[in-house]
Write an enzyme that holds these catalytic residues in place. Structure first.
Site, PDB file in Angstrom:
ATOM      1  N   TRP A   4       0.836  -1.213   0.000  1.00 62.51           N
ATOM      2  CA  TRP A   4       0.000   0.000   0.000  1.00 62.51           C
ATOM      3  C   TRP A   4       0.861   1.250   0.000  1.00 62.51           C
ATOM      4  CZ3 TRP A   4      -4.215  -1.435  -1.926  1.00 62.51           C
ATOM      5  CH2 TRP A   4      -4.769  -2.669  -1.593  1.00 62.51           C
ATOM      6  N   ASP A  38      -1.906   6.736   6.569  1.00 63.25           N
ATOM      7  CA  ASP A  38      -2.889   5.799   6.026  1.00 63.25           C
ATOM      8  C   ASP A  38      -3.209   4.838   7.177  1.00 63.25           C
ATOM      9  OD1 ASP A  38      -4.319   3.726   4.926  1.00 63.25           O
ATOM     10  OD2 ASP A  38      -2.900   3.308   3.305  1.00 63.25           O
ATOM     11  N   LYS A  42     -12.755  -1.930   7.215  1.00 66.05           N
ATOM     12  CA  LYS A  42     -12.129  -2.831   8.189  1.00 66.05           C
ATOM     13  C   LYS A  42     -12.668  -2.550   9.597  1.00 66.05           C
ATOM     14  CE  LYS A  42      -8.401  -2.432   4.974  1.00 66.05           C
ATOM     15  NZ  LYS A  42      -8.535  -3.682   4.246  1.00 66.05           N
TER      16      LYS A  42
HETATM   17  N1  PMP Z   1      -4.208   1.097   2.618  1.00 72.09           N
HETATM   18  C1  PMP Z   1      -4.256  -0.009   3.383  1.00 72.09           C
HETATM   19  C2  PMP Z   1      -3.388  -0.107   4.596  1.00 72.09           C
HETATM   20  C3  PMP Z   1      -5.120  -1.059   3.021  1.00 72.09           C
HETATM   21  O1  PMP Z   1      -5.164  -2.164   3.777  1.00 72.09           O
HETATM   22  C4  PMP Z   1      -5.928  -0.929   1.871  1.00 72.09           C
HETATM   23  C5  PMP Z   1      -6.922  -1.991   1.449  1.00 72.09           C
HETATM   24  N2  PMP Z   1      -6.844  -3.199   1.983  1.00 72.09           N
HETATM   25  C6  PMP Z   1      -5.825   0.234   1.113  1.00 72.09           C
HETATM   26  C7  PMP Z   1      -4.974   1.226   1.520  1.00 72.09           C
HETATM   27  C8  PMP Z   1      -6.660   0.415  -0.141  1.00 72.09           C
HETATM   28  O2  PMP Z   1      -7.942   0.717   0.254  1.00 72.09           O
HETATM   29  P1  PMP Z   1      -9.167   0.819  -0.749  1.00 72.09           P
HETATM   30  O3  PMP Z   1      -9.461  -0.563  -1.221  1.00 72.09           O
HETATM   31  O4  PMP Z   1     -10.244   1.399   0.142  1.00 72.09           O
HETATM   32  O5  PMP Z   1      -8.790   1.740  -1.846  1.00 72.09           O
END
Ligand code: PMP
Length: 359
Positions: free
Chosen positions: A103, A171, A195
Site C-alpha cells: 500500500w 494511512d 475494516k
Molecule cells: N491502505 C491499506 C493499509 C489497506 O489495507 C488498503 C486496502 N486493503 C488500502 C490502503 C486500499 O484501500 P481501498 O481498497 O479502500 O482503496
C-alpha cells in the site's frame, strides 16, 4: 453463532458488530420514523444531515481530535487518497514516504506525479517483516507519509513517528480506532471504512488546519480538492448515505465500550494468538516481534503443504478468511474491533487441535 453466521477473519470488507447490522435492518424500510428508508432518504434532509454531523463529531471524539480538524467522508477508497494527498499538499515540493509494503508503494507511485518523493526507509529487502523505529527525514519535506498498519504483512507501528516541522500523513485504513493514539500529531488521517468502521465505499479523512490551508492553494480539479468538500460541509455531491449511517453506529458502539477497553481486547487476543504461534516450530510467524500487528496476524506453516489443508479444514469448521494475501501467501487472521471474542477463541482452539493432529 446467530443468523447462521460463521467466524469471519476477512481482511476487509470485514466483520461488523451484529447489533449494528440488526439496527440497520430496521432502518432500511423506515429511518427514524420518517417513513422513508435509509437508502431512499435525501442526503439534504434534516434527518440525514443530523446523522452526518453526528458521525463527524464521533470521529473527532473517538480519535481525540480537537475541533479545529475537519472530517470528510468521501468515495474512491483509500486508494484515491494516494493521489488526493499529494495533489492537495505537495505543489511540486518534496515529501518522504516510509515504505512498509504494497500500500505504501502504491502511495509512492501516485505522489511521484506531483513532486519529489524520497523514501528514507524501505522494508522491501527484508520482506516487509518490520516497521522502522526511526529514519533521517528529508530537510524541507512538506510531509511524511506512513501506513500505521500493514494489512498484508501484519506489521504495525507502535508509536507515532516524530517528523519535526513536516506534516504527518497517516494511512490508517487497517487500524483506525482500534487503540488510543495521539492522532492530533497527524495532519492528514485517512482510512477506507471497510475494516474497522463500516462497509466499503466510505473513506474517512481528517485534516488539520495547516493541511487544509495548504490544500486551499492546490490546483486539483474540483472533486479532488479537499477545499471543495470542506466548503460544502462535506456534501459537495451525494455522499454514501448508507455507509455513513453504519460508520456512525459502529463508532457509537466503540464509544459505548470505550476505546481503551476495545484496545485492551484487541491486544489480549492478538497476544494469545502470537503466543500460540511462538510456542512451537510447527508455526512460522511473519512479523518481527516488536512490529507485530494487533489487527492482522500473519504466519506460515513449517510444512507449507499443510497450509491449504488448514485453510480448508478451518472453513469446514466455520472459520473463514484465513488465507494470506495473494502477494505473500501463508495465513492471515484479521481480528478487527468487531470480531467477537468467541471467534478468537474458536480460532485458537482450532489451531491447537490442528497442531496436535498434524504436528
Ligand atoms: N491502505 C491499506 C493499509 C489497506 O489495507 C488498503 C486496502 N486493503 C488500502 C490502503 C486500499 O484501500 P481501498 O481498497 O479502500 O482503496
Amino acid at each position: 453463532m446467530s443468523h447462521g453466521r460463521i467466524h469471519n477473519f476477512s481482511a476487509g470488507p470485514a466483520v461488523l458488530p451484529l447489533p449494528v447490522l440488526e439496527e440497520l435492518r430496521e432502518t432500511l424500510p423506515n429511518l427514524e420514523g420518517t417513513g422513508v428508508g435509509l437508502m431512499e432518504i435525501s442526503h439534504r434532509s434534516s434527518t440525514f444531515v443530523d446523522i452526518f454531523e453526528r458521525a463527524r463529531e464521533r470521529v473527532k471524539r473517538v480519535l481525540g481530535l480537537p475541533d479545529s480538524y475537519t472530517v470528510l467522508f468521501l468515495q474512491g477508497g483509500a486508494s484515491s487518497q494516494f493521489l488526493m494527498v499529494p495533489w492537495n499538499l505537495l505543489h511540486g515540493g518534496a515529501c518522504d514516504y516510509i515504505d512498509t509494503g504494497v500500500w505504501s508503494t502504491k502511495a509512492v507511485k501516485e505522489a511521484g506525479r506531483f513532486g519529489e518523493v524520497h523514501v528514507p526507509w524501505s522494508g522491501k529487502s527484508t520482506e516487509y517483516l518490520e516497521t522502522p523505529s526511526s529514519w533521517s527525514s528529508t530537510p524541507g519535506a512538506v510531509y511524511t507519509h506512513y501506513t500505521s498498519n500493514n494489512t498484508i504483512y501484519g506489521t504495525q507501528f507502535h508509536h507515532v513517528p516524530d517528523v519535526g516541522d513536516a506534516m504527518l500523513v497517516c494511512d490508517a485504513s487497517s487500524d483506525i480506532a482500534s487503540r488510543p493514539q495521539p492522532y492530533e500529531e497527524m495532519d492528514v488521517i485517512y482510512a477506507g471504512a471497510q475494516k474497522n468502521l463500516g462497509p466499503a465505499g466510505v473513506t474517512l479523512i481528517a485534516l488539520s488546519e495547516r493541511a487544509l490551508a495548504r490544500a486551499r492553494a492546490s490546483d486539483a480539479p474540483t472533486m479532488l480538492a479537499y477545499a471543495t468538500h470542506v466548503d460544502k460541509k462535506g456534501m459537495f455531491n451525494t455522499p454514501n448515505t448508507l455507509g455513513i449511517w453504519v460508520l456512525e453506529r459502529v463508532l457509537a458502539w466503540v464509544e459505548e465500550q470505550g476505546l481503551d477497553a476495545v484496545a485492551a481486547r484487541n491486544k489480549s487476543r492478538s497476544d494469545r494468538l502470537y503466543e500460540l504461534l511462538d510456542g512451537s516450530d510447527f508455526w512460522l510467524p511473519h512479523a518481527s516481534s516488536d512490529s507485530r500487528s494487533q489487527m492482522n496476524i500473519t504466519w506460515r506453516l513449517a510444512d507449507a503443504a499443510l497450509e491449504p489443508v488448514l485453510i480448508q479444514e478451518a472453513l469446514d469448521a466455520g472459520l473463514s478468511g484465513l488465507k494470506g494475501h495473494r502477494s505473500v501467501g501463508g495465513l492471515r487472521a484479521s481480528m478487527y474491533n468487531a470480531l467477537p471474542d468467541a471467534s478468537a477463541d474458536a480460532l485458537l482452539s482450532f489451531l491447537q487441535e490442528f497442531e496436535r493432529a498434524r504436528g
